[in-house]
Structure formats: C-alpha cells, structure tokens
Write a protein that holds these residues in place. Structure first.
Motif, PDB file in Angstrom:
ATOM      1  N   GLU A 157       0.801  -1.220   0.000  1.00 46.53           N
ATOM      2  CA  GLU A 157       0.000   0.000   0.000  1.00 46.53           C
ATOM      3  C   GLU A 157       0.836   1.273   0.000  1.00 46.53           C
ATOM      4  OE1 GLU A 157      -0.642  -0.137   4.865  1.00 46.53           O
ATOM      5  OE2 GLU A 157      -2.339  -0.328   3.505  1.00 46.53           O
ATOM      6  N   ARG A 158       2.098   1.187   0.331  1.00 46.05           N
ATOM      7  CA  ARG A 158       2.971   2.365   0.325  1.00 46.05           C
ATOM      8  C   ARG A 158       3.929   2.280  -0.861  1.00 46.05           C
ATOM      9  NH1 ARG A 158       7.860   0.573   2.076  1.00 46.05           N
ATOM     10  NH2 ARG A 158       7.915  -1.286   3.399  1.00 46.05           N
ATOM     11  N   PRO A 159       4.448   3.404  -1.327  1.00 48.75           N
ATOM     12  CA  PRO A 159       5.341   3.372  -2.495  1.00 48.75           C
ATOM     13  C   PRO A 159       6.666   2.698  -2.183  1.00 48.75           C
ATOM     14  CG  PRO A 159       5.207   5.589  -1.575  1.00 48.75           C
ATOM     15  CD  PRO A 159       4.179   4.778  -0.861  1.00 48.75           C
ATOM     16  N   LEU A 160       7.173   1.924  -3.148  1.00 45.68           N
ATOM     17  CA  LEU A 160       8.501   1.341  -3.023  1.00 45.68           C
ATOM     18  C   LEU A 160       9.564   2.425  -3.147  1.00 45.68           C
ATOM     19  CD1 LEU A 160       8.086  -1.795  -5.336  1.00 45.68           C
ATOM     20  CD2 LEU A 160       7.571  -1.586  -2.897  1.00 45.68           C
ATOM     21  N   LEU A 161       9.366   3.312  -4.116  1.00 43.60           N
ATOM     22  CA  LEU A 161      10.275   4.431  -4.355  1.00 43.60           C
ATOM     23  C   LEU A 161       9.433   5.674  -4.590  1.00 43.60           C
ATOM     24  CD1 LEU A 161      12.736   2.738  -6.901  1.00 43.60           C
ATOM     25  CD2 LEU A 161      13.138   3.073  -4.450  1.00 43.60           C
ATOM     26  N   ARG A 162       9.921   6.801  -4.084  1.00 42.01           N
ATOM     27  CA  ARG A 162       9.230   8.077  -4.290  1.00 42.01           C
ATOM     28  C   ARG A 162      10.269   9.128  -4.660  1.00 42.01           C
ATOM     29  NH1 ARG A 162       4.576  11.300  -2.500  1.00 42.01           N
ATOM     30  NH2 ARG A 162       5.270  13.439  -2.123  1.00 42.01           N
ATOM     31  N   TYR A 163       9.965   9.859  -5.730  1.00 36.66           N
ATOM     32  CA  TYR A 163      10.851  10.917  -6.206  1.00 36.66           C
ATOM     33  C   TYR A 163      10.113  12.247  -6.121  1.00 36.66           C
ATOM     34  CZ  TYR A 163      12.982   6.785  -8.368  1.00 36.66           C
ATOM     35  OH  TYR A 163      13.515   5.542  -8.597  1.00 36.66           O
ATOM     36  N   LEU A 211      13.672  -4.900  -5.837  1.00 42.14           N
ATOM     37  CA  LEU A 211      12.566  -3.990  -5.564  1.00 42.14           C
ATOM     38  C   LEU A 211      11.572  -4.591  -4.590  1.00 42.14           C
ATOM     39  CD1 LEU A 211      11.886  -2.611  -9.159  1.00 42.14           C
ATOM     40  CD2 LEU A 211      12.799  -1.323  -7.225  1.00 42.14           C
ATOM     41  N   GLU A 212      11.341  -5.898  -4.684  1.00 42.57           N
ATOM     42  CA  GLU A 212      10.373  -6.545  -3.796  1.00 42.57           C
ATOM     43  C   GLU A 212      10.823  -6.544  -2.343  1.00 42.57           C
ATOM     44  OE1 GLU A 212       9.803 -10.321  -5.541  1.00 42.57           O
ATOM     45  OE2 GLU A 212       8.454  -9.598  -7.131  1.00 42.57           O
ATOM     46  N   THR A 213      12.116  -6.327  -2.096  1.00 42.19           N
ATOM     47  CA  THR A 213      12.567  -6.223  -0.698  1.00 42.19           C
ATOM     48  C   THR A 213      12.038  -4.954  -0.038  1.00 42.19           C
ATOM     49  OG1 THR A 213      14.613  -5.116  -1.372  1.00 42.19           O
ATOM     50  CG2 THR A 213      14.668  -7.523  -1.208  1.00 42.19           C
ATOM     51  N   PHE A 214      11.626  -3.952  -0.858  1.00 43.55           N
ATOM     52  CA  PHE A 214      11.051  -2.733  -0.306  1.00 43.55           C
ATOM     53  C   PHE A 214       9.560  -2.899  -0.049  1.00 43.55           C
ATOM     54  CE2 PHE A 214      14.666  -1.275  -2.871  1.00 43.55           C
ATOM     55  CZ  PHE A 214      15.360  -0.536  -1.919  1.00 43.55           C
ATOM     56  N   ALA A 215       8.951  -3.962  -0.564  1.00 44.41           N
ATOM     57  CA  ALA A 215       7.513  -4.144  -0.430  1.00 44.41           C
ATOM     58  C   ALA A 215       7.147  -4.486   1.001  1.00 44.41           C
ATOM     59  CB  ALA A 215       7.018  -5.228  -1.391  1.00 44.41           C
TER      60      ALA A 215
END
Length: 311
Positions: free
Chosen positions: A171-177, A306-310
């Motif tokens: 539900e939260r972003p993996l990456l945000r710029y 990337l899935e490690t940030f999930a």
C-alpha cells in the motif's frame, strides 16, 4: 470485417459513472449487461427504458470524480482509480466482487502507517472503518501507468511534483521521487528497456529514470526550451505553445550498437494541436545489446531487489 463505406452498429457502450446515486454498489446491475432484442432488430435504436445502453462501474463511496484510471494487466476485471479531490490516494476495485488487499495505495509511507493505526484503533473501538482516502492529503493524481515488463509494478504521478513506484501487493510506495514544484503531467514506461521510465512536468522538464543505474534519482533531467512556461499562464498550468497533454514512445526492435537501426522517438502532445518529436539516444531508446536470456536474468534480479522494499 470493416469496409470503407460500410455500416457500423453500436451494440453496447461502457461508461464510468460518477453520479452520487450509483455509488452504493461496486458491481454493475445485471440488467445493464442485457441487450433488448428490439435493439438488434431496429439497428440499435431502441427505447432506453427497455434496453440500458451502458455498463456502469460505480465509484467508491465518498469519491465524486475520477482523476486517473488503469486496469490491471494481469486481471482486467480489476482496476485502479484515483480520487479527483486531491487526496493522493489510489483505490483498487473490482468489477466482480471485492478486490484483493490492499484496497488503497497511499502517497507516502507515513500516510499508509497513519491509516493502518487509525484502522486498528477504530477496530478496537468497534467503530466504522476509516475513510478510504486516508488521514493525510497529498497531490492530485495525474497519471497511473503499469509496467509492461512486470504487471505488478506501476507508476503514479501527482501534481505536487512527485513520482511514486508501487507494487500491487504493497500500500505504500517502493520508491518516491520529489522532482519539482511543478505538477507532473504524465509518466511512461519504456517498451524496450526494462527499468527505464519517463516523466514530464508542466514546466517542460523531461525526466528519465533507469533503475539499473540509480534508484535514488533520475539519470537525466532535460529542459525543453520550446515548452518553457508562460508567466502569464503559469498558475493555471498553461505553457507557451500549448499545455502538455501526453507523451508517447515509438516502438523499436533494433539493438544498441547496431548501425542503421531506426532511432526511437519521444512524442509530446500539446493542447493547441502541436506535436513535438524528439529522437532518443541508444541508451534510452534501443534494446540492450546483451542477449535476451541475460536481459531477463538481470530484470528478475532487479525485481527481487525492488520486492525487498515491499510490505
């Protein structure tokens, strides 16, 4: 078969209705999916009461208008819809029955945590569930774009200048710029290079990202001089020569390092009818020079990273 000079009959049309009277259900009424026999006999001209002409998907309660919409590539019966009220939330819904969790994608990790805490608190008190928009507001969603190389990844651009990368399971972003003070008008994945995507803001600045090179910032920031903002219309989002409406990439099958291959093009559509074309370097436009198996292996490793940030 379609022929020039032939006749085309409209059998069934679908709309996304934002009326308040139809927000009580997430499933379209069965009657709206039937077509009266008279509609076929009369060439599509039938009484509206006898033959409903639209298949309606209802917006969630509390949402008055839709800012962006995208169907899940893995399941077209599910879709993501963004609230036009400026909450920054993206909702996951299904045409048939309840959608799987998560039902809401938040603009920031803090908003997701605050919503989860509020939900636990309300559940303990036996109260009603919290609003779908979450406790914290963010920028208006301007674009939702799924990755063609991984159907579980999607981008969300907002008018506060932020671009977020999400996984459908989190539900939260993996990456945000946080790119600029100007609103982002659109975002787009590269059809040929996994991990490469683009964003364009309303001031005419183009951003290029390559997850294989950097996951913290864009690898390219290019100001398009002919899209410089008009001071008189900057507050309203207008641009000299026309406001930015959309961007598109041309498909190319040539590989990097091969001479004579067609250059990939980036097209920018403006509200005054103009089309701006830009040639891309091989670094962004052509397929990687490495073999397909090696390319897939690199992309799978990046997806696992990337899935490690999930969640």
């Amino acid at each position: 078969q379609l022929l020039f000079g032939g006749k085309v009959k409209l059998i069934l049309a679908g709309v996304l209705d934002s009326g308040a009277a139809l927000r009580t259900s997430l499933r379209a009424p069965r009657a709206a999916m039937r077509l009266a026999p008279s509609a076929v006999r009369n060439g599509g001209a039938a009484d509206a009461a006898a033959a409903p002409s639209s298949l309606r998907m209802c917006l969630p309660p509390g949402m008055d208008a839709c800012a962006a919409l995208a169907f899940l590539p893995s399941d077209p019966s599910q879709y993501l819809v963004a609230d036009a009220a400026g909450t920054g939330a993206v909702l996951r819904r299904s045409r048939f029955g309840p959608a799987p969790s998560p039902l809401t994608y938040y603009a920031t990790a803090a908003a997701a945590s605050a919503s989860r805490d509020a939900m636990l608190q309300r559940a303990g008190e036996g109260g009603a569930p919290p609003p779908v928009a979450g406790p914290a507001a963010s920028g208006l969603v301007t674009c939702v774009e799924f990755c063609p190389h991984a159907p579980t990844l999607f981008l969300v651009a907002r008018d506060d200048g932020s671009l977020s990368l999400y996984h459908t399971a989190c539900e939260r972003p993996l990456l945000r710029y946080d790119l600029a003070l100007q609103a982002l008008r659109c975002a787009l994945w590269s059809p040929t290079r996994p991990g490469v995507f683009w964003a364009l803001d309303m001031s005419g600045v183009l951003y290029a990202f390559d997850l294989f090179k950097s996951m913290q910032e864009p690898v390219l920031r290019h100001e398009l001089a002919h899209l410089a903002p008009d001071v008189a219309h900057a507050h309203g989002g207008g641009l000299e020569g026309g406001g930015v409406l959309s961007i598109a990439l041309s498909p190319t099958h040539a590989r990097s390092g091969r001479a004579g291959g067609p250059a990939a093009l980036l097209a920018i559509g403006l509200s005054d009818g103009q089309l701006s074309l830009h040639a891309l370097s091989d670094e962004f436009g052509q397929r990687p020079a490495k073999g397909r198996d090696e390319q897939r292996a690199d992309w799978k490793r990046k997806l696992r990273e990337l899935e490690t940030f999930a969640c």
